[in-house]
Design a protein around this motif. Structure first.
Motif, PDB file in Angstrom:
ATOM      1  N   ILE A 173       0.912  -1.137   0.029  1.00 59.02           N
ATOM      2  CA  ILE A 173       0.096   0.021  -0.068  1.00 59.02           C
ATOM      3  C   ILE A 173       0.853   1.138  -0.210  1.00 59.02           C
ATOM      4  CG2 ILE A 173      -1.589   1.296   1.485  1.00 59.02           C
ATOM      5  CD1 ILE A 173      -2.711  -1.445   2.058  1.00 59.02           C
ATOM      6  N   SER A 174       1.844   1.273   0.857  1.00 59.14           N
ATOM      7  CA  SER A 174       2.876   2.477   0.924  1.00 59.14           C
ATOM      8  C   SER A 174       3.610   2.675  -0.356  1.00 59.14           C
ATOM      9  CB  SER A 174       3.806   2.283   2.025  1.00 59.14           C
ATOM     10  OG  SER A 174       4.555   0.829   1.741  1.00 59.14           O
ATOM     11  N   ARG A 208       2.431   1.703  -3.358  1.00 56.49           N
ATOM     12  CA  ARG A 208       1.370   2.230  -4.499  1.00 56.49           C
ATOM     13  C   ARG A 208       1.243   3.611  -4.236  1.00 56.49           C
ATOM     14  NH1 ARG A 208      -2.909  -2.415  -3.825  1.00 56.49           N
ATOM     15  NH2 ARG A 208      -1.770  -4.177  -4.784  1.00 56.49           N
ATOM     16  N   HIS A 209       1.111   3.969  -2.958  1.00 58.05           N
ATOM     17  CA  HIS A 209       0.979   5.293  -2.564  1.00 58.05           C
ATOM     18  C   HIS A 209       2.116   6.330  -3.222  1.00 58.05           C
ATOM     19  CE1 HIS A 209      -0.969   8.869  -0.256  1.00 58.05           C
ATOM     20  NE2 HIS A 209       0.202   9.056   0.278  1.00 58.05           N
ATOM     21  N   ARG A 210       3.373   5.780  -2.833  1.00 58.09           N
ATOM     22  CA  ARG A 210       4.579   6.643  -3.399  1.00 58.09           C
ATOM     23  C   ARG A 210       4.368   6.562  -4.697  1.00 58.09           C
ATOM     24  NH1 ARG A 210       8.803   3.416   0.518  1.00 58.09           N
ATOM     25  NH2 ARG A 210       8.255   4.385   2.498  1.00 58.09           N
ATOM     26  N   GLU A 258       1.870   6.595  -7.015  1.00 58.84           N
ATOM     27  CA  GLU A 258       1.007   7.526  -7.171  1.00 58.84           C
ATOM     28  C   GLU A 258       1.327   8.865  -7.166  1.00 58.84           C
ATOM     29  OE1 GLU A 258      -2.787   4.663  -6.668  1.00 58.84           O
ATOM     30  OE2 GLU A 258      -2.498   6.036  -5.148  1.00 58.84           O
ATOM     31  N   LEU A 259       1.906   9.048  -6.000  1.00 53.75           N
ATOM     32  CA  LEU A 259       2.265  10.380  -5.764  1.00 53.75           C
ATOM     33  C   LEU A 259       3.597  10.859  -6.712  1.00 53.75           C
ATOM     34  CD1 LEU A 259       2.686  10.525  -1.834  1.00 53.75           C
ATOM     35  CD2 LEU A 259       1.249  12.003  -2.952  1.00 53.75           C
ATOM     36  N   LYS A 309      -6.005   7.314   4.860  1.00 56.70           N
ATOM     37  CA  LYS A 309      -5.397   6.865   3.402  1.00 56.70           C
ATOM     38  C   LYS A 309      -6.422   6.362   2.663  1.00 56.70           C
ATOM     39  CE  LYS A 309      -1.726   3.934   4.393  1.00 56.70           C
ATOM     40  NZ  LYS A 309      -1.231   2.740   4.823  1.00 56.70           N
ATOM     41  N   GLN A 310      -7.752   5.826   3.400  1.00 54.92           N
ATOM     42  CA  GLN A 310      -8.716   5.532   2.332  1.00 54.92           C
ATOM     43  C   GLN A 310      -9.229   7.076   1.739  1.00 54.92           C
ATOM     44  OE1 GLN A 310     -11.517   3.715   4.859  1.00 54.92           O
ATOM     45  NE2 GLN A 310     -10.277   1.768   4.791  1.00 54.92           N
ATOM     46  N   LEU A 324      -7.377   9.568   1.334  1.00 59.96           N
ATOM     47  CA  LEU A 324      -6.365   9.877   0.012  1.00 59.96           C
ATOM     48  C   LEU A 324      -6.559   9.163  -1.164  1.00 59.96           C
ATOM     49  CD1 LEU A 324      -3.325  10.549   2.296  1.00 59.96           C
ATOM     50  CD2 LEU A 324      -4.341  12.264   0.713  1.00 59.96           C
ATOM     51  N   GLN A 325      -6.807   8.108  -0.783  1.00 52.55           N
ATOM     52  CA  GLN A 325      -7.094   6.982  -2.193  1.00 52.55           C
ATOM     53  C   GLN A 325      -8.357   7.490  -2.782  1.00 52.55           C
ATOM     54  OE1 GLN A 325      -7.177   2.926  -0.583  1.00 52.55           O
ATOM     55  NE2 GLN A 325      -4.944   2.849  -0.447  1.00 52.55           N
ATOM     56  N   ILE A 344      -7.273  10.628  -4.832  1.00 53.40           N
ATOM     57  CA  ILE A 344      -6.615  10.280  -5.883  1.00 53.40           C
ATOM     58  C   ILE A 344      -7.269   9.703  -7.001  1.00 53.40           C
ATOM     59  CG2 ILE A 344      -4.758   8.450  -6.665  1.00 53.40           C
ATOM     60  CD1 ILE A 344      -3.615   8.721  -3.446  1.00 53.40           C
TER      61      ILE A 344
END
Length: 1928
Positions: free
Chosen positions: A238-239, A241-243, A245-246, A532-533, A535-536, A539
């Motif tokens: 998850i982290s 993927r988050h990075r 996407e950022l 996080k949810q 933010l997703q 996104i």
């Protein structure tokens, strides 16, 4: 609006320096104002959600406060209930103590009587010595001392239990016999041996259960580790993927910025050859304008949609917040349930403690058993000796009676005197006792007073509680008021957004400090997940927006393609039109129509260009709004996260404050309960003592009424009673001392309870909750057990049904065999073929049909039963799944409770050790007080001779008592005062803590350190005040208490920290564990449960006979298989026989046998059907077996899934490594950006240097240039460029603006360096061209430009500062990145800590299992002790019987003595006369007998009392014995049930085996019979073999078909499996293709973006070229107009232009030589014209002076003076003098100049002639008004305006084209300011030289923007221009 104007507008809010430094100041100000308004509106929108979130959080805090209050009230109620229970237990224990004391007294009296009898035998009649009495009371003293020496581990309850144990030991010692004990021992050994076997069995069961438990724990640990790994991998994914996407979004933002920059870049000018093509493009753009407007509308709609989505996202955020609140409410409910379970657990603990005490009692009794038989034997010997002595004494008495009678007379007189003295002593003793009673009553009164004081303290404590509650309510009201203030502030702060921004910066700093404080807190994990949810979701929204933008881009591309096609078409049309133009240019007659067409087309081109520019601006605005929206989104998310963190901090701090308050309140309640219990105990003891004193008084009154002979015994008894009362008084004093000690303990408890009891109360609450949970679980487990029992019963019933079905199957088989036999019989009958047999065969057929129907019915029933069984099995599986889930939850909760139990035990041990030390100290003080009391008592006893002394002693005793009471009162008052002071100090400290915690929240890090120092100083001051408060006598105690307080506070903090950490870890682990278990262990749990059920069933039923059952099952299965094979063989034989019968029947009887054969065939068919049905039943059986096997196979599948999960883990680890690589790449790119920034700063410095060089060259050129050459060529150039006069000052002023714009562009795009350098070089060239012919006014303008350059440098410095600020921002961002990475590492460390905690918990679980084993062993010991108790009670009953026999004997003896006494009285009456001596003897004997009778009566009463007590005890013990027997009966019943069950199982197995053997025997017999029949029917078989072979062939064909079908199905299966595999592969390929497609899409998007950017640049270039074409077309228009007005002068002008071109070519060759001459002439000109004034200017001023009215003429004179350079003071002096002198002088001086004819007069325009009527001052005022008003934005500073003049000059004469161009300029620019050019220029900037000329002669480049000059005729001079200026 042009592009540059738009850039100025967009960069307006960055340049904060407003004002009117330059001419475009007002326009910039308007831009700034609009941008500021926009930013303010955005900020208000941003701040609204933050205020709303604050409001929601405040409401949630209110709810939390109310929940806490409810918890507080519930805790108070629980504490009250507990206190009531403890008080009841104490009362019960005290009652038991009183009973035992009574028994002890009775037994002691019996002992004393025995000793008296022994001593009276030794010493004869007389008074017993005092030594005997003292000796008899030695054990009492010993026991009392033993009482004092006991350890007070668990308070008064354990102390009372120890008393009970001691007294019961003494009773058992006095009442036992050796023989009886031997018998009991023999009995117990027999029972013990019988029970040991059962114990061994139970131990084996326990071991097996433990092994199962350990296996399950290992499995759970393995599952936990796997789940933790999976969870960690998911987090990493998850982290990552988050990075990713950022990073993608950052790249997208950078691309968009680059697009904007590239869009902003201005392209170079196109060549002249492309003009015709761009005209066509411009015409084609008309059609595309409408489509672009539609695109703009679509984009606006999309923006609205995005806004709508943003609002919906905000609503979703609100919904999520509500859900979070609901989750918190659920959490509160869970905590309540937890507390209830804890209370249950504490109750269980108390019951365990009681069991421990009972165990201790039984152990002590066991120890006493060994000593009891010896004591009994010794006592029996002593009794025998005493009886012997009594017999001997009776004989001696008879002999001595005679001598005693003689001596009696002498003794009587002395005896009476002795009795009188003894009576007086007794009276004195009575008085003393009464005095002591009075003292005790007084003491009681003082105690009552103390009780009242304690009640007052209690009331004060309750009042304190009430005040605390009021404070809490006040705090709530304050919070409500604060919330209202916050609402008000929200309304107020919406108006003041600028102030809020400053506050926001401060809050961000505070948040940073709080983040550092609360880095250890892991409560924020849930919030992080939620964020996080969110933010997703954000996104995803942004991705959707990006997709929409991409769709718009595609749409735009399509439209651009269409526009390009149209452009091509228009270009073709343009080329056609150009050809026509070239043809028509030769014909002069068609000029007019060409001009009209050109004008129309130019108008269209201008319109199209405007539309294009508007569309571009709209596109750019939309893109900027998109980027702004994204930035605002990010800011909103950051703000919400910060607010969440603030809220969590505030909640945690409030929770801490409430916890501290609760602990203080609970400590006070505990102290109150302890005081109440102690007071109750004291009251009960006083009541008991009062009863005892009353009994003594009654006995004394009885003793007075007795005779003188009985007084001796009464005297002895009184002495004994005195001693007893002394001892009781001593005990009372000790109790008073104990009260004092208790007061000291209360003082200590007040100090310690603050530290220790906070923890204890919290732990007790937790335990209570645990206990409630356990109770619920126990109930659930009981219910589940009952359900299990029901299920097992159902299973037993099902098994029985199955057995019945098997039996029915066997019966069916037997019936089948019978049928076969009957068929064979029928065949035999057929062979015989007698017609008489037909009715019999018909009957048989009817019977067979009936049997067939019965079999069908049975089959249907069996099928229904099988379905029912299946349903029951499924239900049982579900039940087992649920039970296993509940068991797992119970195990978890047991583990947690065990861990908390251990913590409780540790704290209890600490407290007990500390209390032991305190008790030892108190015991020492008690012993000292005792010694003092004993001394006082001895003094009192010595001084009891005289009455006077007695009174003195009484007074002294009274004084001493009063002093003691005063002392005790003073001490109590001091203690109360000390307690109150401590409470006040605690209150103050709590209030200070609250205030300090609130202050600390508001202070920063630096202030926190100062506060800690202040707190330490305050603590020191408090300690000093405590030292002062304590009195001199109790200083040492106070110091000790303070040290203990500090130690307890330290321990409390440590334990609280540990508890908080553990609770957090527990909560985290629970959440993680539950989530993981729900995710993964659904299928595994089902399998594991089924396996466990199987194991349990096996363990229950087959522990004893597992191997036997397995072997029997295997044997049975083999037998069944063999039987099946035999049945198949027999069936085949039957078929062959049937065929034979059919053939034989057809051969023998065609008529009668036909019917029979048909019937037989039908019957056989039905039998075959039945066989098939039986086979189906067997298949059902096999399916049931296969389901079990499938379950086992599923476990293998689960293992495969495990492997798959491990593979996923490896993939996730690879992705993690990729993420790290990406992170390193980002860092490298950041470093590269920093390097680029440095290089750009260096380039800036270079640009500044180049600007300085340009200024230097300009100065040099100005100094060198002297005069213009006086040639014809120069004259012609002057005549041409006279219309271009204003361009030089415009250019110089425009250079500064250009530099400004370039510096502003350096902020955004430093990549335009090269282009700016080129433009600067070209500017340099043009400057050199312009300076060549500049006049002295140029030098003045140069000074202005130098001041502007200084301003530019200052702005450049400002830009550098802003660059530095950006560097600092970048550094701060990098620091934030580092902090985020550190947070990540901290999180990982926390995860590792959690893992360690899990392992620790597992170890603790194992320890607790060991404890459980120990407890089971202890239970077994308790059972053994209970049996021993039973034997003891039997012994006690026998002793009671013996005592009753003894009493009866004593009563018989007393009756006999009374009869003797009556006989003696009769004898005395007979011998009254003369027999006085004998009478006296007889009287003495009678008296002695009466005394003995009285003693016997007393003994009888005591024995009766003892008997009653024994009966009570025996009844209690019998009830216990009955309880134990009932338990044993239950266990025996369960054992018998299990044994019966096993026997039934074995019987069923044996029955089945026997049945199978019987079947075997029968079948064999049948086989033999069939073989015999086969031999007989072999001939028939040979005939039928042919037919059989045919049938076999047909069957084989059918078999082949079936086998083919099976092969086909197998092939289809394989094909389908292959297809499944292919689908899986295709799926994987599709995923790969999808990923590749996404990558390709990204690449395509980037490529298309680049193409789009290139196209946009191309379009811009085309637009610029079109603009140039437009300019050229305008020039051509001007030429055409000029040609129409003056066609005659065209030829002349053409000739002149040709000549000029030739001359200019020559000038290009001779330019170098002329430059030096020009410089020299310039120098001469400068020298000559330094002090001159322009004549024309002065002339206009002079004329203006006369035109102005007389009032305002001094203003004109002042203006003239300022031009001439006269100072203000001198002018004022001149004006203040006579005005005529000045005017005359001015007019005289200027008169000659007015008539000078050197300068040619310019013809006035008709528009400006009317202005002569108005005065100069009026015109000046109008100019100032126009300047103050905000004008339109400045026009485009382009070169095209200059080109018009240049072009006009190329093809025409000097006079007419200038006018035309002037007209066109005015028409284009009506709002131009005339004061933009404040000076005249004689030299033009552009010369119409050819390309081969000198660099300085080349025209200025198009990149440098300049203002369009005011056009003037070529004949006009500088003076004329000034005139025009002044007129305007």
């Amino acid at each position: 609006m042009s592009e540059r104007e738009y850039e100025l507008g967009s960069m307006g809010y960055k340049n904060v320096k407003l004002g009117r430094e330059h001419d475009f100041g007002p326009t910039l100000g308007s831009y700034y104002y609009s941008d500021l308004c926009f930013s303010n509106s955005i900020r208000t929108v941003l701040n609204l959600p933050t205020f709303f979130s604050h409001f929601c959080q405040n409401e949630r805090l209110k709810k939390v406060c109310s929940d806490l209050e409810e918890k507080h009230e519930a805790a108070e109620l629980q504490i009250k209930q507990l206190s009531i229970e403890y008080r009841n237990q104490l009362q019960q224990k005290e009652v038991e103590i009183s009973h035992l004391k009574a028994r002890q007294n009775a037994l002691q009296e019996q002992l004393q009587k025995v000793q008296k009898a022994a001593q009276s035998a030794q010493s004869g009649a007389g008074v017993l010595p005092p030594a005997a009495t003292s000796a008899s009371y030695v054990p009492v003293v010993r026991h009392s001392s033993g009482f004092e020496g006991d350890d007070m581990d668990f308070g008064d309850i354990i102390w009372s239990q120890q008393e009970i144990n001691r007294l019961s030991n003494e009773v058992s010692r006095l009442e036992s016999e050796v023989d009886h004990w031997k018998q009991i021992a023999l009995v117990t050994q027999g029972t013990y041996d019988a029970e040991q076997s059962e114990i061994c069995k139970l131990q084996n069961i326990v071991k097996e259960l433990k092994q199962n438990l350990s296996q399950e724990i290992d499995e759970h640990q393995h599952e936990l580790s796997v789940l933790q790994d999976a969870h960690r991998q998911k987090l990493v994914e998850i982290s990552r993927r988050h990075r990713e996407e950022l990073s993608e979004y950052e790249e997208r933002i950078e691309e968009l910025e680059n697009q904007l920059q590239q869009d902003g870049v201005s392209a170079d000018a196109m060549d002249d050859s492309k003009i015709s093509e761009q005209k066509k493009n411009a015409q084609s753009l008309e059609g595309g304008r409408v489509e672009e407007l539609q695109v703009v509308k679509d984009l606006e709609d999309e923006i609205r949609k995005l806004n709508h989505k943003l609002s919906s996202a905000k609503e979703e955020n609100k919904i999520l917040l509500k859900e979070q609140e609901l989750a918190k409410v659920e959490k509160v409910q869970i905590t309540r349930e937890y507390e209830n379970l804890k209370s249950d657990f504490s109750m269980l603990q108390s019951s365990l403690a009681e069991q421990d005490t009972l165990l201790k009692e039984q152990e002590k009794k066991l120890q006493s058993r060994t000593s009891l038989p010896e004591d009994v034997a010794r006592l029996q010997q002593a009794l025998l000796e005493a009886e012997n002595e009594i017999a001997r004494l009776s004989t001696n008495k008879k002999k001595e009676l005679a001598s005693a009678q003689r001596k009696n007379e002498n003794i009587l007189s002395a005896y009476t005197e002795d009795q009188n003295s003894e009576l007086s002593q007794l009276r004195q003793d009575l008085e003393r006792k009464q005095h002591e009673l009075n003292e005790s009553i007084a003491e009681r009164e003082t105690l009552v007073a103390e009780l009242e004081e304690l009640d007052k303290q209690n009331q004060e404590a309750t009042q304190h509680m009430i005040t605390l509650k009021e404070q809490l309510s006040k705090q709530h009201t304050e919070t409500d008021s604060i919330i209202k203030q916050l609402k008000f502030d929200i309304d107020f702060e919406r108006k003041k957004v600028s102030e809020l921004e400053i506050e926001k910066m401060e809050t961000i700093k505070e948040l940073d400090s709080q983040k550092e404080k609360l880095s250890h807190c892991s409560y924020a994990l849930n919030d992080l997940h939620i964020s996080k949810q969110q933010l997703q979701d954000n996104i995803k929204d942004l991705q959707e927006q990006l997709r929409d933008a991409q769709d718009c881009n595609l749409h735009n591309k399509k439209e651009i393609g269409e526009l390009q096609q149209r452009l091509k078409e228009r270009e073709e049309e343009l080329s056609v039109s150009l050809r026509k133009l070239t043809e028509k240019s030769n014909q002069e007659s068609n000029y007019t129509c060409q001009d009209l067409i050109l004008k129309e087309r130019e108008v269209e081109i201008v319109r199209l260009q405007n539309d294009i520019s508007e569309n571009k601006q709209l596109n750019e605005g939309l893109e900027k709004s998109l980027s702004d929206l994204r930035i605002e989104n990010g800011k909103l998310i950051a703000a919400t996260e910060e607010l969440k963190q603030e809220l969590s901090d505030a909640i945690s701090e409030k929770n801490k404050v409430y916890l501290e308050k609760d602990t203080v309140v609970e400590a006070l309640k505990m102290e109150k309960r302890q005081l109440d219990s102690e007071l109750n105990q004291m009251e009960k003891r006083l009541l008991e003592q009062a009863h005892k004193y009353k009994q003594t008084i009654e006995e004394l009154s009885n003793a007075r009424s007795m005779d003188t002979t009985a007084l001796q015994l009464e005297h002895e008894r009184l002495v004994k009673l005195n001693q007893e009362k002394d001892f009781e008084i001593a005990e009372l004093k000790r109790s008073i001392e104990q009260m004092e000690i208790d007061h000291q303990e209360t003082k200590e408890m007040l100090t310690t309870s603050l530290g220790g009891q906070k923890q204890l109360t919290e732990l007790i609450k937790e335990k209570e909750v645990f206990i409630e949970k356990f109770k619920n679980q126990a109930f659930q487990v009981k219910r589940e057990l009952e359900e299990y029992m029901k299920v097992s019963k159902k299973q037993d019933v099902l098994k029985q049904n199955l057995e019945e079905k098997d039996r029915s199957l066997a019966v069916m088989k037997e019936e089948n065999n019978h049928l076969k036999e009957e068929i064979e019989r029928l065949k035999d009958q057929q062979t015989r073929s007698t017609p008489v047999v037909e009715p019999k065969t018909l009957d048989i057929i009817i019977e067979l049909e009936s049997e067939v129907t019965q079999l069908k019915v049975i089959k249907n029933n069996l099928e229904e039963e099988i379905e029912v069984h299946k349903k029951t099995i499924e239900d049982q599986n579900q039940i087992t799944v649920q039970l296993q889930q509940s068991l797992q939850e119970q195990r978890k909760e047991i583990d947690e409770s065990k861990f908390q139990c251990e913590q409780m035990n540790v704290t209890h041990e600490r407290l007990s050790l500390e209390k032991d030390e305190e008790i030892k100290n108190l015991q020492k003080t008690i012993e000292q007080i005792k010694t003092q009391l004993h001394k006082e008592r001895q003094i009192i006893q010595t001084d009891s001779s005289d009455l006077f002394q007695e009174t003195k002693v009484q007074t002294l005793n009274g004084e001493n008592g009063n002093e003691k009471h005063d002392l005790s009162k003073a001490e109590i008052e001091r203690l109360v005062e000390g307690i109150k002071e401590r409470e006040m100090e605690i209150k103050l400290l709590n209030e200070k803590n609250v205030s300090l915690s609130q202050q600390i929240d508001q202070l920063s890090k630096d202030e926190v350190g100062k506060l800690t120092r202040i707190i330490q100083e305050k603590d020191l001051e408090i300690q000093a005040l405590n030292a002062r408060v304590s009195s001199a006598s109790y200083r040492q105690d106070v110091l000790c208490l303070q040290q203990q307080l500090q130690a307890y506070v330290m321990e409390r903090e440590q334990v609280l920290a540990v508890l908080s950490e553990k609770t957090r870890e527990n909560s985290q682990l629970k959440t993680e564990y539950r989530n993981i278990m729900d995710m993964v262990a659904a299928k595994e749990a089902a399998l594991v449960r089924l396996q466990e059920e199987n194991q349990k069933l096996c363990n229950r039923s087959e522990n004893s006979s597992q191997d036997m059952s397995r072997e029997t099952i295997q044997n049975l299965s083999r037998i069944i298989r063999e039987k099946d094979i035999e049945i198949d063989a027999l069936s085949q034989k039957c078929q062959t026989l049937l065929t034979v019968l059919q053939t034989s029947s057809t051969g023998t009887d065609n008529g009668s046998g036909g019917v029979n054969s048909n019937q037989f065939e039908e019957l056989l068919q039905e039998r075959d059907k039945l066989k098939q049905q039986v086979k189906k039943m067997d298949e059902w059986k096999q399916q049931v077996i296969t389901t079990v096997q499938n379950m086992q196979h599923e476990s293998a599948h689960l293992q495969e899934e495990l492997h798959r999960l491990q593979a996923q883990i490896s993939v996730e680890s690879d992705s993690n490594s990729k993420l790290q690589v990406d992170y390193n790449g980002l860092i490298q790119s950041y470093e590269q950006n920093e390097k680029k920034l440095k290089s750009f700063s260096q380039e800036l410095a270079q640009v500044q240097h180049s600007i300085g060089q340009l200024h230097n060259t300009k100065d040099l050129l100005l100094s060198k240039l002297d005069l213009v050459t006086p040639s014809v060529a120069m004259a012609s150039t002057v005549s041409q460029l006279s219309g271009f006069q204003y361009s030089a000052p415009d250019v110089l002023s425009d250079e500064s603006k250009l530099l400004q714009k370039e510096l502003e562009q350096l902020k955004k795009k430093l990549q335009e360096k090269d282009s700016t350098i080129k433009t600067l070089q070209e500017n340099n060239q043009r400057l050199s061209d312009s300076v060549a012919t500049a006049s002295e006014i140029e030098r003045k303008s140069q000074e202005g430009t130098e001041s502007e350059m200084r301003q530019m440098r200052e702005k450049h410095d400002v830009l550098q500062k802003s660059l530095r600020e950006k560097d600092i921002l970048i550094k701060s961002k990098s620091d934030q990145l580092l902090s985020v990475s550190e947070n990540l590492s901290n999180k990982e460390n926390e995860n590792e800590l959690l893992k360690q905690a899990v392992t620790n918990l597992k170890e603790r679980n194992l320890i607790l299992e060991m404890d459980i084993r120990k407890l089971k062993e202890e239970n077994e010991k308790i059972v053994a002790r209970c049996r021993e108790k039973e034997t003891e009670f039997r012994a006690l009953q026998e002793t009671n019987m013996q005592f009753s026999m003894m009493l009866k004997e004593k009563e018989f003896e007393s009756h006999s003595m009374t009869e003797k006494a009556l006989a003696f009285e009769k004898l005395l009456k007979e011998k009254e006369q003369g027999k006085t001596g004998e009478l006296n003897q007889l009287l003495n004997e009678v008296k002695s007998m009466q005394e003995k009778a009285v003693t016997f009566q007393q003994e009888r009463d005591q024995v009766m009392v003892a008997l009653k007590q024994k009966q009570m005890e025996s009844s209690a013990l019998q009830s216990e014995i009955q309880h134990l027997r009932e338990k044993e009966q239950r266990l025996n019943q369960e054992l018998e049930r299990l044994r019966n069950h096993l026997l039934e199982m074995e019987d069923s197995y044996t029955r089945e085996a026997l049945a199978a053997e019987d079947r075997e025997v029968k079948l064999r017999k049948k086989v033999l019979i069939l073989e015999e029949k086969l031999v007989s029917s072999s001939t028939a078989v040979e005939n039928a073999s042919h037919q059989a072979s045919l049938q076999v062939e047909s069957l084989q064909e059918q078999l082949n078909l079936v086998s083919k079908q099976r092969d086909e199905t197998v092939l289809q299966l394989t094909i389908s499996q292959d297809q499944v595999k292919q689908y899986a592969l295709s799926l994987a390929n599709l995923q790969m293709v999808l990923e590749q497609f996404q990558q390709e899409e990204k690449a395509m998007y980037s490529a298309e973006l680049e193409k789009h950017q290139k196209q946009s640049t191309e379009w811009r270039k085309k637009a610029e070229s079109l603009e140039e074409k437009v300019v050229s077309l305008q020039e051509s228009l001007g030429e055409a107009n000029a040609a129409l007005d003056a066609a005659s002068r065209l030829t002349e002008q053409l000739d002149i232009k040709e000549e000029q071109i030739e001359e200019l070519k020559k000038e290009g060759e001779i330019r170098r030589e002329m430059l030096e001459d020009v410089q020299n002439k310039l120098m001469n000109l400068m020298n000559s014209t330094e002090g001159k004034v322009d004549k024309l200017l002065m002339r206009n001023l002079f004329v203006g002076h006369f035109h102005t009215p007389k009032n305002k003429r001094p203003e004109v004179l002042r203006l003239m003076g300022s031009i001439l350079g006269i100072k203000k003071e001198e002018l004022d002096q001149l004006l203040s003098e006579d005005q005529r002198g000045v005017t005359r002088w001015v007019t005289g001086w200027l008169g000659g100049g007015a008539g000078s004819k050197s300068v040619p007069s310019t013809p006035l325009r008709p528009t400006h002639q009317n202005i002569f009527n108005s005065s100069f001052s009026e015109l000046f005022v109008k100019f100032l008004e126009t300047e103050s008003c905000p004008s339109l934005p400045p026009p485009k500073l382009s070169v095209h305006d200059m080109k018009t003049l240049g072009a006009a000059g190329t093809g025409k004469t000097s006079s007419t084209p200038s006018n035309n161009s002037a007209v066109s300029g005015m028409s284009r620019r009506p709002a131009t300011n005339p004061f933009l050019a404040p000076r005249s220029a004689a030299v033009p900037l552009i010369t119409p030289a050819s390309s081969s000329g000198h660099l300085l002669m080349k025209p200025i480049s198009d990149a440098l923007p300049t203002f369009t000059p005011l056009p003037v005729s070529p004949d006009a001079s500088a003076g004329a221009v000034l005139k025009d200026l002044l007129k305007q």
